[in-house]
Motif scaffolding. Structure first.
Motif, PDB file in Angstrom:
ATOM      1  N   ASN A 103       0.594   0.243  25.193  1.00  0.00           N
ATOM      2  CA  ASN A 103       1.122  -1.105  25.031  1.00  0.00           C
ATOM      3  C   ASN A 103       0.465  -1.895  23.908  1.00  0.00           C
ATOM      4  N   ASN A 104      -0.771  -1.516  23.520  1.00  0.00           N
ATOM      5  CA  ASN A 104      -1.532  -2.362  22.619  1.00  0.00           C
ATOM      6  C   ASN A 104      -1.838  -1.778  21.252  1.00  0.00           C
ATOM      7  N   PHE A 105      -1.635  -0.491  21.023  1.00  0.00           N
ATOM      8  CA  PHE A 105      -2.017   0.130  19.758  1.00  0.00           C
ATOM      9  C   PHE A 105      -0.808   0.634  18.983  1.00  0.00           C
ATOM     10  N   MET A 106      -0.890   0.517  17.653  1.00  0.00           N
ATOM     11  CA  MET A 106       0.082   1.123  16.749  1.00  0.00           C
ATOM     12  C   MET A 106      -0.688   1.749  15.598  1.00  0.00           C
ATOM     13  N   ILE A 107      -0.242   2.924  15.155  1.00  0.00           N
ATOM     14  CA  ILE A 107      -0.785   3.527  13.947  1.00  0.00           C
ATOM     15  C   ILE A 107       0.380   3.766  12.999  1.00  0.00           C
ATOM     16  N   GLY A 108       0.103   3.731  11.708  1.00  0.00           N
ATOM     17  CA  GLY A 108       1.185   3.914  10.756  1.00  0.00           C
ATOM     18  C   GLY A 108       0.693   4.330   9.397  1.00  0.00           C
ATOM     19  N   ALA A 109       1.625   4.848   8.602  1.00  0.00           N
ATOM     20  CA  ALA A 109       1.323   5.261   7.235  1.00  0.00           C
ATOM     21  C   ALA A 109       2.603   5.236   6.422  1.00  0.00           C
ATOM     22  N   GLY A 110       2.441   5.123   5.104  1.00  0.00           N
ATOM     23  CA  GLY A 110       3.588   5.148   4.221  1.00  0.00           C
ATOM     24  C   GLY A 110       3.219   4.777   2.798  1.00  0.00           C
ATOM     25  N   PRO A 111       4.231   4.655   1.943  1.00  0.00           N
ATOM     26  CA  PRO A 111       4.002   4.312   0.538  1.00  0.00           C
ATOM     27  C   PRO A 111       3.914   2.810   0.324  1.00  0.00           C
ATOM     28  N   GLN A 112       3.388   2.457  -0.841  1.00  0.00           N
ATOM     29  CA  GLN A 112       3.306   1.056  -1.228  1.00  0.00           C
ATOM     30  C   GLN A 112       3.522   0.959  -2.733  1.00  0.00           C
ATOM     31  N   ILE A 113       4.308  -0.008  -3.155  1.00  0.00           N
ATOM     32  CA  ILE A 113       4.485  -0.297  -4.571  1.00  0.00           C
ATOM     33  C   ILE A 113       3.923  -1.691  -4.798  1.00  0.00           C
ATOM     34  N   GLY A 114       3.238  -1.879  -5.928  1.00  0.00           N
ATOM     35  CA  GLY A 114       2.653  -3.176  -6.236  1.00  0.00           C
ATOM     36  C   GLY A 114       2.980  -3.592  -7.657  1.00  0.00           C
ATOM     37  N   VAL A 115       3.104  -4.896  -7.853  1.00  0.00           N
ATOM     38  CA  VAL A 115       3.354  -5.468  -9.166  1.00  0.00           C
ATOM     39  C   VAL A 115       2.202  -6.414  -9.472  1.00  0.00           C
ATOM     40  N   PHE A 139      -3.920  -8.044  20.952  1.00  0.00           N
ATOM     41  CA  PHE A 139      -4.861  -8.572  21.945  1.00  0.00           C
ATOM     42  C   PHE A 139      -4.268  -9.691  22.790  1.00  0.00           C
ATOM     43  N   LEU A 140      -3.183 -10.292  22.390  1.00  0.00           N
ATOM     44  CA  LEU A 140      -2.422 -11.237  23.196  1.00  0.00           C
ATOM     45  C   LEU A 140      -0.955 -10.855  23.052  1.00  0.00           C
ATOM     46  N   GLU A 141      -0.083 -11.571  23.699  1.00  0.00           N
ATOM     47  CA  GLU A 141       1.339 -11.216  23.677  1.00  0.00           C
ATOM     48  C   GLU A 141       1.885 -11.017  22.268  1.00  0.00           C
ATOM     49  N   ASP A 142       1.593 -11.950  21.359  1.00  0.00           N
ATOM     50  CA  ASP A 142       2.143 -11.880  20.007  1.00  0.00           C
ATOM     51  C   ASP A 142       1.094 -11.771  18.906  1.00  0.00           C
ATOM     52  N   TYR A 143      -0.182 -11.769  19.230  1.00  0.00           N
ATOM     53  CA  TYR A 143      -1.254 -11.751  18.243  1.00  0.00           C
ATOM     54  C   TYR A 143      -1.866 -10.362  18.139  1.00  0.00           C
ATOM     55  N   PHE A 144      -2.311 -10.019  16.923  1.00  0.00           N
ATOM     56  CA  PHE A 144      -2.916  -8.700  16.718  1.00  0.00           C
ATOM     57  C   PHE A 144      -3.995  -8.772  15.643  1.00  0.00           C
ATOM     58  N   THR A 170      -8.747   0.527  -1.209  1.00  0.00           N
ATOM     59  CA  THR A 170      -8.793  -0.822  -0.642  1.00  0.00           C
ATOM     60  C   THR A 170      -8.779  -0.762   0.877  1.00  0.00           C
ATOM     61  N   ILE A 171      -9.642  -1.551   1.489  1.00  0.00           N
ATOM     62  CA  ILE A 171      -9.654  -1.713   2.944  1.00  0.00           C
ATOM     63  C   ILE A 171      -9.262  -3.157   3.239  1.00  0.00           C
ATOM     64  N   GLN A 172      -8.348  -3.340   4.187  1.00  0.00           N
ATOM     65  CA  GLN A 172      -7.939  -4.673   4.621  1.00  0.00           C
ATOM     66  C   GLN A 172      -8.225  -4.829   6.105  1.00  0.00           C
ATOM     67  N   VAL A 173      -8.814  -5.960   6.461  1.00  0.00           N
ATOM     68  CA  VAL A 173      -9.064  -6.310   7.862  1.00  0.00           C
ATOM     69  C   VAL A 173      -8.457  -7.687   8.080  1.00  0.00           C
ATOM     70  N   GLY A 174      -7.580  -7.803   9.077  1.00  0.00           N
ATOM     71  CA  GLY A 174      -6.916  -9.083   9.235  1.00  0.00           C
ATOM     72  C   GLY A 174      -6.374  -9.345  10.623  1.00  0.00           C
ATOM     73  N   VAL A 175      -5.718 -10.477  10.730  1.00  0.00           N
ATOM     74  CA  VAL A 175      -5.073 -10.899  11.965  1.00  0.00           C
ATOM     75  C   VAL A 175      -3.628 -11.273  11.658  1.00  0.00           C
ATOM     76  N   GLY A 176      -2.805 -11.276  12.678  1.00  0.00           N
ATOM     77  CA  GLY A 176      -1.416 -11.623  12.474  1.00  0.00           C
ATOM     78  C   GLY A 176      -0.758 -12.081  13.755  1.00  0.00           C
ATOM     79  N   ILE A 177       0.482 -12.552  13.595  1.00  0.00           N
ATOM     80  CA  ILE A 177       1.278 -12.983  14.731  1.00  0.00           C
ATOM     81  C   ILE A 177       2.688 -12.461  14.533  1.00  0.00           C
ATOM     82  N   LYS A 178       3.276 -11.986  15.628  1.00  0.00           N
ATOM     83  CA  LYS A 178       4.660 -11.524  15.619  1.00  0.00           C
ATOM     84  C   LYS A 178       5.513 -12.611  16.258  1.00  0.00           C
ATOM     85  N   ILE A 179       6.554 -12.977  15.567  1.00  0.00           N
ATOM     86  CA  ILE A 179       7.405 -14.084  16.020  1.00  0.00           C
ATOM     87  C   ILE A 179       8.615 -13.537  16.736  1.00  0.00           C
TER      88      ILE A 179
END
Length: 179
Positions: A103-115, A139-144, A170-179
């Protein structure tokens, strides 16, 4: 520039097409800190080739099945090195195939293009291609919180600097919310 816009439009259209017929589409925002490191060949002498920066962006997740998701994102990211001549800010479009684990974990991978958006960083090529992968914990209903790593597939530097080449991790560490 037209190719970039067209490619981005086609990728987002493809993601939208995949979402049709499935019930769940989620949108949200995420932000956090970057730690980027430039690896040169041949290696430069006595330079600080990492940069701590930040990123922010919005995303859309499309359900492909109960545990499989397609994640598309538009993200601004401060990367490159600490020295002003080696700084580079990017508008990135990562696309990840993500698997939900429990219920709480997702893993993913893929390509990225940058400008590149930093106009004074003449050393960098305008477009970059990289791979990105990461893990997310809800960690909460909509927050990760999430951690991602990205690595460039090709030389980042403009051809005029040959034989000097550079790739970036590059390593990114962050927080987010799903609407």
């Amino acid at each position: 520039m037209k190719k970039i816009v067209l490619t981005s439009f086609l990728l987002l259209s493809l993601a939208f097409c995949f979402s049709q017929g499935y019930e769940t589409t989620r949108y949200g925002v995420r932000a956090g800190v970057n730690i980027s490191n430039l690896d040169f060949d041949p290696a430069p002498v006595s330079r600080n080739m990492h940069r701590n920066g930040f990123y922010f962006g919005g995303f859309a997740e499309f359900s492909l099945s109960e545990t499989l998701w397609l994640n598309t994102e538009l993200q601004w990211s401060a990367e490159g090195a600490k020295e002003e001549d080696w700084r580079a800010n990017y508008l990135n479009l990562p696309i990840q195939l993500r698997f939900q684990i429990g219920n709480n974990f997702m893993i993913g991978a893929g390509p990225q293009i940058g400008v590149k958006t930093w106009k004074s960083a003449d050393a960098y090529d305008t477009i970059r291609f990289s791979g990105v992968g990461g893990i997310e914990y809800k960690f909460l209903e909509d927050y990760f919180i999430d951690v991602r790593a990205g690595y460039d597939f090709k030389n980042l530097l403009d051809e005029s600097l040959a034989p000097l080449e550079a790739t970036q991790f590059t390593i990114q560490v962050g927080v987010g919310i799903k609407i």
